[in-house]
Structure formats: C-alpha cells, structure tokens
Design an enzyme around this catalytic site. Structure first.
Site, short mmCIF file in Angstrom:
data_model
loop_
_atom_site.label_atom_id
_atom_site.label_comp_id
_atom_site.label_asym_id
_atom_site.label_seq_id
_atom_site.Cartn_x
_atom_site.Cartn_y
_atom_site.Cartn_z
N ASP A 220 0.83 -1.20 0.00
CA ASP A 220 0.00 0.00 0.00
C ASP A 220 0.87 1.26 0.00
OD1 ASP A 220 -2.73 1.29 0.49
OD2 ASP A 220 -1.59 2.04 2.20
N GLU A 274 1.49 -0.57 -4.98
CA GLU A 274 0.54 0.49 -5.30
C GLU A 274 1.37 1.75 -5.48
OE1 GLU A 274 -3.42 2.75 -3.56
OE2 GLU A 274 -1.76 2.28 -2.23
#
Length: 558
Positions: A220, A274
């Site tokens: 993330d 990401e």
C-alpha cells in the site's frame, strides 16, 4: 518454514512466472460474504465461496488488510500485523483459507501497509507515553511546532485525505505537546523509515506471512515511505526525487531488501506495488529486476472513454514496462474507485478523487455496455489482470445516505466528497431481497452497508441463469484467456489501419491467431477478416460490431 509454504514441492517449483499472466481477484473481506450473520464479511464466508472463484477462473486472490484494526480507514490503520481482525476470523482460519485456495489452484496475496500504523498500535501508544525525546518516538515523525508557543504545524505538507497532515499531542500534565505526522488520517501516524526498528519489523512481517503460504504481498502507498528529514516544504515544481514525501530515491533500497527476502523462499513470492507515480520512467524504476515484480497501472483506469485516450495509455504503459522486462497490470477499478458501470456512464468518464461528487448523473445502460467492452479489452492486453469483487456482476456505485458513510475521505473533505463506501457495498449472492445471501437467512444484524432494493437481477444466482449476464461474460472471457496461449504475458501488435492513433476503433493481435477489436465510434463497424468470433461483449448488429463493444476473433495466420 511452514508446510503451507506453497503446497507440495512440485507446486512450489511449477510455473515460476505465474504472476506475469495471472488473473487476480480482489476480495474486500468486509463486503464479500458474512457467514455468521453479524453483518460483516469474514474469512469463513470467503472459504464457502472458493468454488465460485475457481469457476470464475482466477489464479490468485488479493485480500485487503485483514488484520486487527479500529477500522478508522477500512483496515488500513493496522494495530497488529501478525493476526486477523476478530470480526473476520482467526489466524488459524487464515491459514486454512490459504491452503484450501491453493488446493483449488488459487494463490493468496495479502495487503501490507508500511507507510503508517494505527494510533492504537503498541508502538504508537508507547511513543505517546514515553514523551518528547524518547527512543520510542523516533520510530515516528514527532516534531516540535513552530511559532512562539509551538502552536503552528511543523510544515504544510498536503494530506492524501484532505485536511492537515500534523496533529498535536497532549502531554500527561495536560499541556500541548509535540506534533506527529500523518499523511492520511490522524489515526494513521506515519512511520519513520530511517529507523532500523521500522525496517526490521516489516522484514519480519514479510517472513511471517510467507511462512504461512502467501504467494505475494500488495504494498500500500508504496512510494510514500521515505520523507525528507529536513521537513522541507513541497517545491512548486518538484523534479524527479525532489518531492519531500513522494517517490524519493531512497525508497528503492527498501524494496530491494524485500525482494531478497521474497526470493529466498521456494516458489515465486511476488511484490506488487501500489505506485501512484505519473512519470513513466520513475514508475518503471520500481520494477527493476531486483525490486518489485509488478505495480498497479492506474493510468488506464483514470482515462476517459475514447479510443485515443485508451490507445495512448496502452502504448505508454507497455513502453514504460519494456525496459525493465516487467509485465503491465490492467485494472478497471478497486476498493477506492468509482465502479466502471457508473463511471463509464457519466459525461466525464475518467477517474480522479477530486471529481467525485454527490448527485453526478449516470446512464447505467451506457455504462454497463461500456464496462462489458472494457472487460474484454483489458483481458486481452499483455500482462496480468485485476478484477475487483462485484465488477464481474456489473454492480454500480451506490450513493449512500450521508448518515451511513464511514469513509474518512468523506468527513475530511467537509462532506463534499461521497468517499469510497459506494463501491464497498456487500455483494449480492442470491434471492430477491436484502441481504441477498450476503448474510445467512436468520442474521442478527443487517449488512454493515445497505444494499439497494433493486439488486435482485444482479445476484450471482440470477446471473448464472442468464447467458447474457455480466458474470457469464467474465467467466467465458477468463476461460478463453486461460485456453489461448497467446493471451496473458507477451506482445501486442496494432492493426495497420488503427496505427495512426486517429481511428475510433482499437484493433490489435496477440500472436498470429487472436484479434481483439473494440469499437469506440458512434456507429457500428465491420469486423476485420476473421475465421470465427470467440466472444463479443454485445450481440452483433447484422454482422456489424455495435458502438461501445469489443469482439475477440480467431484469425488465420498471415
């Protein structure tokens, strides 16, 4: 190393390049399936539907964070990286799920959140208790305020969730204390990646989950870990690596170390980033052979509907990946993004967080037709494919009453932004009324977010019985994709008559026998010469391919 590492030794060594062509299904556990009737999806609910995912044709499941969390940001505020949120199940059940999925040929990818932790994480609670100047606070970004009394924030960095990036603490005696950094919500204090404890902790977390059989991790906010220790303000036009909080050069040292850990395990354990980096060269740097395996390609997803935009995005991303030999990923949405059938039915069919507003008109018939065409287009592109749960059912974005919204993006925008809850509404499995099989018949609680009353035609049960449904289209597309050796990883060749970039029809071959045609013009068009039609997103119109449609064709090698 756990016996769950990667199945049998034969499974561990087989198909080391599986990730280059994989179809990966994103499971938002809270909204997938509720097995115990408390209104919240859980791991047992996922286990009960593994055959559904097998029948759909996916190669791996990516789980959003399933760890203990106060859920201030949907689980991205983690308080313990080595356990499972009690609402979702137990660590033993997670291991069962990993092994049961693998027995069906489905690998598991989990979410790692390295930029920040929950304010309830033991480290942060220890830091608050220890006070200014303590070793415990060095794991975070605590800093005195500016101004005569320290009342001003240390700088003016911009939050990804709007609002301030610094929150002031209160000392034990009740006086105002230091400030701490949070690029997201105040409940998500940023970690200091210059500290060896932070580095060692996350490397151990990787080993913990690899030992339990996960095939990879999704990272993330991967580009945000490293901050400028001088706390310099953001330059007006920052050059490469000059932004104080984004895409700093030192971040690559983190992922090189992670790659060494991943490569030390039998079988390919993938790192998926990401990475929101607009510069194609900087983006590709994360995918060098000793760093991540793949990264999310958000460029295609953010483009408005149109042949020129789509062609430009495809060319851009294939060119960006080529120098490092990495496959691109293709994704139409995720747990943060307006769903395709809604987005593609709007006058502005691109995606940007700042454009999400209440009451935006949507033509769902148009959006659904386009989403079907986009599903086949992306499934034919070189690389791996991500499917967000519910997109295979053609679910629309749900505009929920503001009193039910839980997403912090809504509140931190001052109530202007509807946030992301509209794409997180629980899935409809069967029946004609809510909860549509998401929860058991005698559930004690309603689903954590309400489903629209008119979703009966969108349930899995209803769509399995309808040959023309979105679900049946996805199943057939993934079946063909798995069968056709030319699909997945590989090369793409544009047809000559579309090569000038000015055509409203996208047509390309994959290998010598497969041709994909997407009509983005205002009228139906003739199909190129072909032997047969493998699949079409819309029935042909007198032999013509209708507008906003995609066809997969079998052709004879020239």
């Amino acid at each position: 190393m756990s016996v769950l590492d990667a199945g049998t030794p034969e499974q561990a060594s087989a198909d080391a390049l599986w990730w280059r062509s994989a179809v990966i299904y994103q499971v938002y556990v809270r909204s997938f399936a509720d097995s115990d009737g408390d209104g919240t999806g859980d791991l047992r609910g996922v286990r009960q539907h593994l055959q559904y995912l097998k029948d759909l044709g996916v190669d791996a499941i990516w789980f959003n964070p399933w760890y203990p969390s106060p859920l201030a940001d949907g689980g991205y505020d983690v308080s313990d990286y080595r356990d499972i949120h009690p609402a979702f199940g137990t660590l033993d059940e997670a291991e069962l799920l990993i092994s049961e999925a693998l027995a069906l040929g489905i690998r598991t990818i989990i979410d790692i959140v390295p930029n920040h932790v929950s304010d309830q994480h033991p480290w942060f609670q220890q830091a608050l208790a220890a006070g200014p100047g303590s070793p415990e606070r060095e794991r975070f970004w605590f800093h005195p305020g500016l101004g005569e009394n320290g009342d001003e924030m240390p700088n003016h960095w911009v939050s990804n969730f709007a609002g301030d990036t610094w929150t002031r603490t209160t000392d034990p005696d009740g006086t105002a204390g230091e400030w701490y950094l949070h690029l997201f919500t105040p409940e998500q204090p940023d970690l200091n990646w210059n500290h060896p404890d932070v580095v060692a902790e996350h490397e151990d977390i990787l080993r913990f989950w690899f030992d339990r059989g996960v095939a990879g991790v999704r990272i993330d906010s991967a580009g945000l870990l490293i901050k400028d220790p001088t706390l310099a303000e953001v330059p007006e036009n920052p050059g490469p690596g000059e932004h104080p909080t984004e895409d700093r050069d030192e971040v690559h040292d983190v992922y090189r170390a992670w790659r060494r850990i991943a490569d030390s395990y039998e079988g390919t354990r993938v790192l998926v980033g990401e990475v929101w980096v607009p510069d194609a060269k900087r983006f590709a740097d994360y995918l060098r052979p000793d760093e991540m395996h793949t990264a999310f390609n958000f460029d295609f997803m953010s483009r408005p509907w149109g042949a020129e935009e789509f062609r430009a995005s495809i060319d851009l991303m294939l060119a960006a990946h080529a120098p490092v030999g990495a496959p691109s990923t293709w994704v139409l949405s995720n747990h943060d993004v307006t769903r395709p059938v809604t987005r593609y039915g709007r006058e502005d069919s691109s995606f940007a967080f700042v454009k999400k507003r209440f009451g935006t008109p949507t033509d769902l018939d148009l959006g659904t037709r386009r989403a079907r065409a986009a599903a086949l287009l992306t499934a034919a592109l070189p690389g791996s494919l991500y499917i967000y749960q519910g997109d295979e059912l053609g679910l629309p974005e749900v505009e929920l009453p503001t009193t039910l919204l839980q997403d912090p993006m809504h509140y931190r925008s001052g109530g202007v932004d509807p946030g992301r809850d509209g794409c997180r509404v629980p899935l409809p499995w069967r029946g004609t009324a809510a909860p549509f099989g998401f929860s058991p018949a005698q559930a004690s609680s309603a689903p954590w977010l309400p489903q629209p009353d008119d979703w009966s035609a969108l349930t899995v049960e209803a769509q399995e019985a309808d040959p023309a449904s979105m679900l049946r289209l996805y199943r057939e597309a993934l079946r063909i994709r798995r069968r056709e050796e030319e699909l997945g990883d590989g090369t793409l060749t544009w047809l000559d008559d579309a090569a000038d970039g000015g055509s409203d029809v996208l047509a390309f071959t994959r290998g010598e026998r497969f041709l994909c045609v997407t009509n983005l013009s205002a009228t139906a068009v003739e199909l190129p010469e072909h032997d047969s039609i493998l699949l079409a997103s819309t029935p042909l119109d007198g032999g013509l391919l209708p507008t906003d449609s995609t066809a997969w064709l079998r052709i004879t090698p020239s």
